[in-house]
Design a protein around this motif. Structure first.
Motif, PDB file in Angstrom:
ATOM      1  N   GLY A   1       0.826  -1.216   0.000  1.00 21.57           N
ATOM      2  CA  GLY A   1       0.000   0.000   0.000  1.00 21.57           C
ATOM      3  C   GLY A   1       0.854   1.257   0.000  1.00 21.57           C
ATOM      4  O   GLY A   1       0.616   2.190  -0.775  1.00 21.57           O
ATOM      5  N   LEU A   2       1.876   1.291   0.850  1.00 19.00           N
ATOM      6  CA  LEU A   2       2.786   2.441   0.885  1.00 19.00           C
ATOM      7  C   LEU A   2       3.541   2.581  -0.427  1.00 19.00           C
ATOM      8  O   LEU A   2       3.780   3.696  -0.905  1.00 19.00           O
ATOM      9  N   GLY A   3       3.913   1.447  -1.011  1.00 17.95           N
ATOM     10  CA  GLY A   3       4.615   1.482  -2.294  1.00 17.95           C
ATOM     11  C   GLY A   3       3.758   2.060  -3.392  1.00 17.95           C
ATOM     12  O   GLY A   3       4.235   2.855  -4.219  1.00 17.95           O
ATOM     13  N   ILE A   4       2.491   1.702  -3.415  1.00 23.84           N
ATOM     14  CA  ILE A   4       1.578   2.239  -4.431  1.00 23.84           C
ATOM     15  C   ILE A   4       1.389   3.742  -4.229  1.00 23.84           C
ATOM     16  O   ILE A   4       1.432   4.525  -5.183  1.00 23.84           O
ATOM     17  N   VAL A   5       1.224   4.156  -2.973  1.00 22.87           N
ATOM     18  CA  VAL A   5       1.125   5.594  -2.680  1.00 22.87           C
ATOM     19  C   VAL A   5       2.401   6.302  -3.135  1.00 22.87           C
ATOM     20  O   VAL A   5       2.353   7.372  -3.739  1.00 22.87           O
ATOM     21  N   GLY A   6       3.548   5.688  -2.865  1.00 24.19           N
ATOM     22  CA  GLY A   6       4.826   6.280  -3.254  1.00 24.19           C
ATOM     23  C   GLY A   6       5.011   6.371  -4.752  1.00 24.19           C
ATOM     24  O   GLY A   6       5.711   7.267  -5.244  1.00 24.19           O
ATOM     25  N   LEU A   7       4.400   5.473  -5.507  1.00 18.34           N
ATOM     26  CA  LEU A   7       4.492   5.552  -6.957  1.00 18.34           C
ATOM     27  C   LEU A   7       3.631   6.679  -7.513  1.00 18.34           C
ATOM     28  O   LEU A   7       3.897   7.200  -8.593  1.00 18.34           O
ATOM     29  N   VAL A   8       2.608   7.082  -6.750  1.00 19.52           N
ATOM     30  CA  VAL A   8       1.710   8.143  -7.181  1.00 19.52           C
ATOM     31  C   VAL A   8       2.220   9.515  -6.729  1.00 19.52           C
ATOM     32  O   VAL A   8       2.184  10.474  -7.483  1.00 19.52           O
TER      33      VAL A   8
ATOM     34  N   VAL B   1      11.190   1.315  -2.770  1.00 20.12           N
ATOM     35  CA  VAL B   1      11.787   0.770  -1.545  1.00 20.12           C
ATOM     36  C   VAL B   1      10.744   0.009  -0.719  1.00 20.12           C
ATOM     37  O   VAL B   1      11.038  -1.035  -0.140  1.00 20.12           O
ATOM     38  N   PHE B   2       9.511   0.511  -0.707  1.00 23.23           N
ATOM     39  CA  PHE B   2       8.454  -0.182   0.020  1.00 23.23           C
ATOM     40  C   PHE B   2       8.075  -1.487  -0.673  1.00 23.23           C
ATOM     41  O   PHE B   2       7.774  -2.480  -0.010  1.00 23.23           O
ATOM     42  N   LEU B   3       8.087  -1.489  -1.999  1.00 26.99           N
ATOM     43  CA  LEU B   3       7.773  -2.718  -2.736  1.00 26.99           C
ATOM     44  C   LEU B   3       8.861  -3.768  -2.551  1.00 26.99           C
ATOM     45  O   LEU B   3       8.567  -4.963  -2.436  1.00 26.99           O
ATOM     46  N   ILE B   4      10.121  -3.327  -2.487  1.00 28.37           N
ATOM     47  CA  ILE B   4      11.220  -4.257  -2.225  1.00 28.37           C
ATOM     48  C   ILE B   4      11.062  -4.875  -0.837  1.00 28.37           C
ATOM     49  O   ILE B   4      11.211  -6.093  -0.660  1.00 28.37           O
ATOM     50  N   ALA B   5      10.731  -4.037   0.135  1.00 29.43           N
ATOM     51  CA  ALA B   5      10.513  -4.543   1.501  1.00 29.43           C
ATOM     52  C   ALA B   5       9.295  -5.467   1.552  1.00 29.43           C
ATOM     53  O   ALA B   5       9.304  -6.482   2.258  1.00 29.43           O
ATOM     54  N   ALA B   6       8.253  -5.139   0.799  1.00 26.91           N
ATOM     55  CA  ALA B   6       7.056  -5.993   0.756  1.00 26.91           C
ATOM     56  C   ALA B   6       7.407  -7.368   0.201  1.00 26.91           C
ATOM     57  O   ALA B   6       6.952  -8.395   0.727  1.00 26.91           O
ATOM     58  N   ALA B   7       8.213  -7.401  -0.856  1.00 21.27           N
ATOM     59  CA  ALA B   7       8.615  -8.687  -1.429  1.00 21.27           C
ATOM     60  C   ALA B   7       9.392  -9.517  -0.412  1.00 21.27           C
ATOM     61  O   ALA B   7       9.210 -10.738  -0.334  1.00 21.27           O
ATOM     62  N   ALA B   8      10.235  -8.851   0.378  1.00 21.33           N
ATOM     63  CA  ALA B   8      10.984  -9.574   1.410  1.00 21.33           C
ATOM     64  C   ALA B   8      10.034 -10.143   2.464  1.00 21.33           C
ATOM     65  O   ALA B   8      10.208 -11.280   2.917  1.00 21.33           O
TER      66      ALA B   8
END
Length: 144
Positions: free
Chosen positions: A38-45, A53-60
């Protein structure tokens, strides 16, 4: 209460509490991963918040909690490519670097224009410089 007894005095099977702890940990990893997506999507917008960075952490997190969700994220047509590039080659695309540098500079300007004490400005500048050095030294394109 003996070692293998539950609160009601009944004997608990060996490893039952370990299995319950594993389920709780798995749920926590999944929940953390979903929040980070969710944070990664917000950060992309939003231009001033990093998304990758949030998507990388989410994948981990998903790697520890749900291989299915990890696979979903890595194969997602919009979210996955940057995470895959990071995992494979440590790549930060040039556009992402430029946005990161702009966001870091904006942070320093905001702190400088605020009524923050000089130590806050110095600390912010030092942390931003360290972050910029790290981002700047990552490759922008995958190895061939």
């Amino acid at each position: 209460m003996r070692r293998n007894e539950g609160a009601d005095g009944e004997a608990t099977p060996p490893g039952a509490s370990r299995a319950a702890a594993g389920r709780v940990a798995r749920a926590a990893w999944i929940a953390a991963g979903l929040v980070l997506v969710g944070l990664g999507i917000v950060g992309l917008v939003l231009p001033v918040m990093p998304g990758t960075v949030f998507l990388i952490a989410a994948a981990a997190c998903f790697a520890r909690g749900s291989p299915r969700l990890e696979r979903w994220l890595l194969t997602h047509p919009r979210l996955g490519p940057t995470v895959v590039a990071w995992r494979r080659d440590g790549v930060i695309p040039l556009r992402a670097k430029m946005l990161a540098f702009a966001g870091m500079a904006l942070s320093v300007v905001i702190v400088a224009l605020s009524s923050a004490p000089p130590i806050a400005l110095a600390s912010t500048a030092a942390l931003v410089a360290a972050g910029a050095l790290y981002v700047g030294t990552r490759p922008s394109t995958p190895r061939r």
